[in-house]
Motif scaffolding. Structure first.
Motif, PDB file in Angstrom:
ATOM      1  N   ARG A   1       0.821  -1.217   0.000  1.00 39.19           N
ATOM      2  CA  ARG A   1       0.000   0.000   0.000  1.00 39.19           C
ATOM      3  C   ARG A   1       0.860   1.273   0.000  1.00 39.19           C
ATOM      4  O   ARG A   1       1.928   1.322   0.580  1.00 39.19           O
ATOM      5  N   PHE A   2       0.292   2.333  -0.641  1.00 46.65           N
ATOM      6  CA  PHE A   2       0.915   3.663  -0.627  1.00 46.65           C
ATOM      7  C   PHE A   2      -0.185   4.688  -0.934  1.00 46.65           C
ATOM      8  O   PHE A   2      -1.358   4.427  -0.631  1.00 46.65           O
ATOM      9  N   THR A   3       0.181   5.823  -1.515  1.00 47.15           N
ATOM     10  CA  THR A   3      -0.778   6.933  -1.681  1.00 47.15           C
ATOM     11  C   THR A   3      -2.070   6.549  -2.408  1.00 47.15           C
ATOM     12  O   THR A   3      -3.136   7.090  -2.095  1.00 47.15           O
ATOM     13  N   ASP A   4      -1.996   5.632  -3.368  1.00 42.86           N
ATOM     14  CA  ASP A   4      -3.222   5.243  -4.089  1.00 42.86           C
ATOM     15  C   ASP A   4      -4.299   4.756  -3.128  1.00 42.86           C
ATOM     16  O   ASP A   4      -5.486   4.983  -3.354  1.00 42.86           O
ATOM     17  N   SER A   5      -3.878   4.070  -2.054  1.00 43.00           N
ATOM     18  CA  SER A   5      -4.846   3.603  -1.057  1.00 43.00           C
ATOM     19  C   SER A   5      -5.561   4.775  -0.384  1.00 43.00           C
ATOM     20  O   SER A   5      -6.722   4.660  -0.013  1.00 43.00           O
ATOM     21  N   THR A   6      -4.869   5.901  -0.223  1.00 46.81           N
ATOM     22  CA  THR A   6      -5.493   7.064   0.415  1.00 46.81           C
ATOM     23  C   THR A   6      -6.577   7.653  -0.479  1.00 46.81           C
ATOM     24  O   THR A   6      -7.658   8.008  -0.006  1.00 46.81           O
ATOM     25  N   TYR A   7      -6.299   7.739  -1.802  1.00 43.87           N
ATOM     26  CA  TYR A   7      -7.329   8.219  -2.729  1.00 43.87           C
ATOM     27  C   TYR A   7      -8.525   7.261  -2.723  1.00 43.87           C
ATOM     28  O   TYR A   7      -9.674   7.691  -2.801  1.00 43.87           O
ATOM     29  N   ALA A   8      -8.245   5.949  -2.601  1.00 44.40           N
ATOM     30  CA  ALA A   8      -9.330   4.968  -2.635  1.00 44.40           C
ATOM     31  C   ALA A   8     -10.127   4.960  -1.323  1.00 44.40           C
ATOM     32  O   ALA A   8     -11.349   5.049  -1.340  1.00 44.40           O
ATOM     33  N   TYR A   9      -9.431   4.874  -0.167  1.00 47.62           N
ATOM     34  CA  TYR A   9     -10.143   4.729   1.119  1.00 47.62           C
ATOM     35  C   TYR A   9     -10.649   6.061   1.669  1.00 47.62           C
ATOM     36  O   TYR A   9     -11.823   6.191   2.007  1.00 47.62           O
ATOM     37  N   GLN A  10      -9.736   7.050   1.799  1.00 48.55           N
ATOM     38  CA  GLN A  10     -10.196   8.321   2.375  1.00 48.55           C
ATOM     39  C   GLN A  10     -10.963   9.141   1.330  1.00 48.55           C
ATOM     40  O   GLN A  10     -11.854   9.912   1.672  1.00 48.55           O
ATOM     41  N   GLY A  11     -10.576   8.984   0.041  1.00 50.51           N
ATOM     42  CA  GLY A  11     -11.274   9.693  -1.034  1.00 50.51           C
ATOM     43  C   GLY A  11     -12.622   9.036  -1.325  1.00 50.51           C
ATOM     44  O   GLY A  11     -13.656   9.483  -0.848  1.00 50.51           O
TER      45      GLY A  11
ATOM     46  N   LEU B   1       1.323  -2.456  -8.743  1.00 53.42           N
ATOM     47  CA  LEU B   1       0.512  -3.619  -9.105  1.00 53.42           C
ATOM     48  C   LEU B   1      -0.833  -3.484  -8.411  1.00 53.42           C
ATOM     49  O   LEU B   1      -0.890  -3.427  -7.183  1.00 53.42           O
ATOM     50  N   LEU B   2      -1.900  -3.399  -9.209  1.00 52.34           N
ATOM     51  CA  LEU B   2      -3.232  -3.336  -8.630  1.00 52.34           C
ATOM     52  C   LEU B   2      -3.857  -4.720  -8.695  1.00 52.34           C
ATOM     53  O   LEU B   2      -4.126  -5.249  -9.776  1.00 52.34           O
ATOM     54  N   LEU B   3      -4.037  -5.319  -7.520  1.00 52.98           N
ATOM     55  CA  LEU B   3      -4.694  -6.622  -7.426  1.00 52.98           C
ATOM     56  C   LEU B   3      -6.189  -6.376  -7.325  1.00 52.98           C
ATOM     57  O   LEU B   3      -6.672  -5.821  -6.337  1.00 52.98           O
ATOM     58  N   ASP B   4      -6.884  -6.757  -8.379  1.00 54.02           N
ATOM     59  CA  ASP B   4      -8.314  -6.451  -8.446  1.00 54.02           C
ATOM     60  C   ASP B   4      -9.161  -7.690  -8.163  1.00 54.02           C
ATOM     61  O   ASP B   4      -8.903  -8.769  -8.694  1.00 54.02           O
ATOM     62  N   LEU B   5     -10.150  -7.478  -7.286  1.00 57.16           N
ATOM     63  CA  LEU B   5     -11.026  -8.577  -6.877  1.00 57.16           C
ATOM     64  C   LEU B   5     -12.327  -7.974  -6.359  1.00 57.16           C
ATOM     65  O   LEU B   5     -12.316  -6.884  -5.786  1.00 57.16           O
ATOM     66  N   ASP B   6     -13.410  -8.688  -6.556  1.00 52.76           N
ATOM     67  CA  ASP B   6     -14.683  -8.300  -5.965  1.00 52.76           C
ATOM     68  C   ASP B   6     -14.469  -8.063  -4.463  1.00 52.76           C
ATOM     69  O   ASP B   6     -13.876  -8.905  -3.778  1.00 52.76           O
ATOM     70  N   ALA B   7     -14.949  -6.915  -3.983  1.00 50.89           N
ATOM     71  CA  ALA B   7     -14.636  -6.503  -2.612  1.00 50.89           C
ATOM     72  C   ALA B   7     -15.116  -7.521  -1.572  1.00 50.89           C
ATOM     73  O   ALA B   7     -14.420  -7.813  -0.598  1.00 50.89           O
TER      74      ALA B   7
ATOM     75  N   ARG C   1     -10.853  -2.147  12.444  1.00 52.74           N
ATOM     76  CA  ARG C   1     -11.865  -1.105  12.359  1.00 52.74           C
ATOM     77  C   ARG C   1     -12.335  -0.873  10.922  1.00 52.74           C
ATOM     78  O   ARG C   1     -13.528  -0.740  10.659  1.00 52.74           O
ATOM     79  N   LEU C   2     -11.405  -0.821   9.958  1.00 54.89           N
ATOM     80  CA  LEU C   2     -11.788  -0.530   8.584  1.00 54.89           C
ATOM     81  C   LEU C   2     -12.561  -1.675   7.953  1.00 54.89           C
ATOM     82  O   LEU C   2     -13.464  -1.471   7.160  1.00 54.89           O
ATOM     83  N   GLU C   3     -12.204  -2.923   8.335  1.00 55.18           N
ATOM     84  CA  GLU C   3     -12.883  -4.067   7.747  1.00 55.18           C
ATOM     85  C   GLU C   3     -14.329  -4.183   8.207  1.00 55.18           C
ATOM     86  O   GLU C   3     -15.103  -4.951   7.647  1.00 55.18           O
ATOM     87  N   SER C   4     -14.699  -3.465   9.271  1.00 49.50           N
ATOM     88  CA  SER C   4     -16.089  -3.521   9.707  1.00 49.50           C
ATOM     89  C   SER C   4     -16.974  -2.523   8.952  1.00 49.50           C
ATOM     90  O   SER C   4     -18.145  -2.386   9.233  1.00 49.50           O
ATOM     91  N   GLU C   5     -16.385  -1.815   7.956  1.00 56.07           N
ATOM     92  CA  GLU C   5     -17.183  -0.917   7.121  1.00 56.07           C
ATOM     93  C   GLU C   5     -18.154  -1.726   6.255  1.00 56.07           C
ATOM     94  O   GLU C   5     -18.028  -2.935   6.089  1.00 56.07           O
ATOM     95  N   GLN C   6     -19.085  -1.024   5.636  1.00 63.03           N
ATOM     96  CA  GLN C   6     -20.095  -1.678   4.803  1.00 63.03           C
ATOM     97  C   GLN C   6     -19.524  -2.140   3.461  1.00 63.03           C
ATOM     98  O   GLN C   6     -18.552  -1.604   2.967  1.00 63.03           O
ATOM     99  N   ASP C   7     -20.196  -3.131   2.866  1.00 68.00           N
ATOM    100  CA  ASP C   7     -19.834  -3.616   1.529  1.00 68.00           C
ATOM    101  C   ASP C   7     -19.763  -2.493   0.502  1.00 68.00           C
ATOM    102  O   ASP C   7     -18.888  -2.472  -0.348  1.00 68.00           O
ATOM    103  N   GLU C   8     -20.725  -1.577   0.614  1.00 64.60           N
ATOM    104  CA  GLU C   8     -20.823  -0.486  -0.357  1.00 64.60           C
ATOM    105  C   GLU C   8     -19.551   0.378  -0.320  1.00 64.60           C
ATOM    106  O   GLU C   8     -19.067   0.841  -1.348  1.00 64.60           O
ATOM    107  N   PHE C   9     -19.036   0.568   0.886  1.00 65.20           N
ATOM    108  CA  PHE C   9     -17.785   1.305   1.077  1.00 65.20           C
ATOM    109  C   PHE C   9     -16.667   0.623   0.288  1.00 65.20           C
ATOM    110  O   PHE C   9     -15.920   1.252  -0.458  1.00 65.20           O
ATOM    111  N   PHE C  10     -16.554  -0.700   0.420  1.00 69.15           N
ATOM    112  CA  PHE C  10     -15.465  -1.425  -0.247  1.00 69.15           C
ATOM    113  C   PHE C  10     -15.656  -1.484  -1.758  1.00 69.15           C
ATOM    114  O   PHE C  10     -14.684  -1.522  -2.498  1.00 69.15           O
ATOM    115  N   GLU C  11     -16.911  -1.469  -2.220  1.00 74.02           N
ATOM    116  CA  GLU C  11     -17.158  -1.408  -3.660  1.00 74.02           C
ATOM    117  C   GLU C  11     -16.656  -0.076  -4.206  1.00 74.02           C
ATOM    118  O   GLU C  11     -16.055  -0.026  -5.273  1.00 74.02           O
ATOM    119  N   ARG C  12     -16.913   1.016  -3.461  1.00 75.39           N
ATOM    120  CA  ARG C  12     -16.413   2.333  -3.893  1.00 75.39           C
ATOM    121  C   ARG C  12     -14.890   2.329  -3.932  1.00 75.39           C
ATOM    122  O   ARG C  12     -14.271   2.893  -4.843  1.00 75.39           O
TER     123      ARG C  12
END
Ligand code: ATP
Ligand code: MG
Length: 219
Positions: free
Chosen positions: A99-109, A136-142, A157-168
């Protein structure tokens, strides 16, 4: 140690896609090619970063605001780059980071819905124009990823978020991998396949990147 600058490789994707298990594969290909390899992860990587990671992943910290989370993660990241990543690259090592900055755009963004321009402003202060050389972006259904991750360890804590969050989050990674400013460094990996197939694709990507890097030097 080699006198030329090393390369910075990052792994991205939602929870449980297989990032951590791929790191060893990447390390072995690079070492076989004679590179010295430094493995790191985010949030974390330094003693300051690991302490911030504890706060960040603490299930009790449910009251943290989205901006607090954003600033915390970039605090850890600027420390990580200046203390560990940049010096290692300068010394000729190849750095592989989970993980690096791309994760921040994905999770916090996309996940927490902070505006992209705000993230970009903080990124500029923390890192300037520093970017990975290869991602390397490992892509998989959330949902599939979460099921893998949850069977492996306790949900944080983050894994307890909703499915919709992980789809975004998943879609944000995919979108970013197609942006003009970023697409050249991205390689998309279909992480829904069996692990040996995923790993062999990753070996090919790294070998190809090593060749490209070597050819670039000859010119
Ligand atoms: N291609 C695959 N098929 C099935 N299971 C897999 C595959 N890749 C990894 N796994 C398994 O899924 C689980 C999660 O893998 P791993 O820890 O590498 O993911 P991760 O992306 O690092 O997750 P996190 O974001 O939670 O750190 C592990 O039990 C791993 O063995
Ligand atoms: Mg992991």
């Amino acid at each position: 140690m080699s006198s030329s600058r090393g390369k910075f490789i990052t792994l991205e994707g939602v929870e449980g896609v297989g990032k951590s298990t791929c790191i060893e594969v990447i390390k072995s290909v690079l070492e076989a090619a004679g590179k010295s390899v430094v493995i790191s992860r985010e949030p974390g990587g330094t003693s300051v970063g690991e302490r911030l990671r504890e706060i960040f992943l603490d299930e009790g910290e449910v009251r943290m605001t989205a901006h607090a989370e954003l600033l915390l993660i970039f605090a850890a990241r600027t420390q990580h780059v200046h203390e560990l990543i940049a010096p290692a690259l300068a010394a000729g090592a190849w750095v592989v980071c989970d993980r690096f900055t791309d994760s921040t755009y994905a999770y916090q963004g996309a996940g927490r819905q902070l505006p992209e321009e705000e993230i970009a402003r903080i990124e500029d202060i923390a890192l300037g124009s520093f970017q990975p050389d290869l991602t390397l972006l490992l892509d998989l259904d959330a949902r599939e990823g979460l099921e893998r991750a949850v069977s492996d360890a306790e949900a944080d804590r983050l894994e307890s978020e909703q499915d919709e969050f992980f789809e975004r989050v998943r879609n944000a990674f995919l979108q970013r991998s197609r942006q003009m400013a970023h697409k050249d460094r991205y390689r998309l990996v279909d992480a829904s396949r069996p692990q040996d197939q995923v790993h062999s694709q990753i070996r090919e990507i790294i070998k190809h990147f090593l060749n490209q890097t070597a050819e670039g030097k000859k010119r």
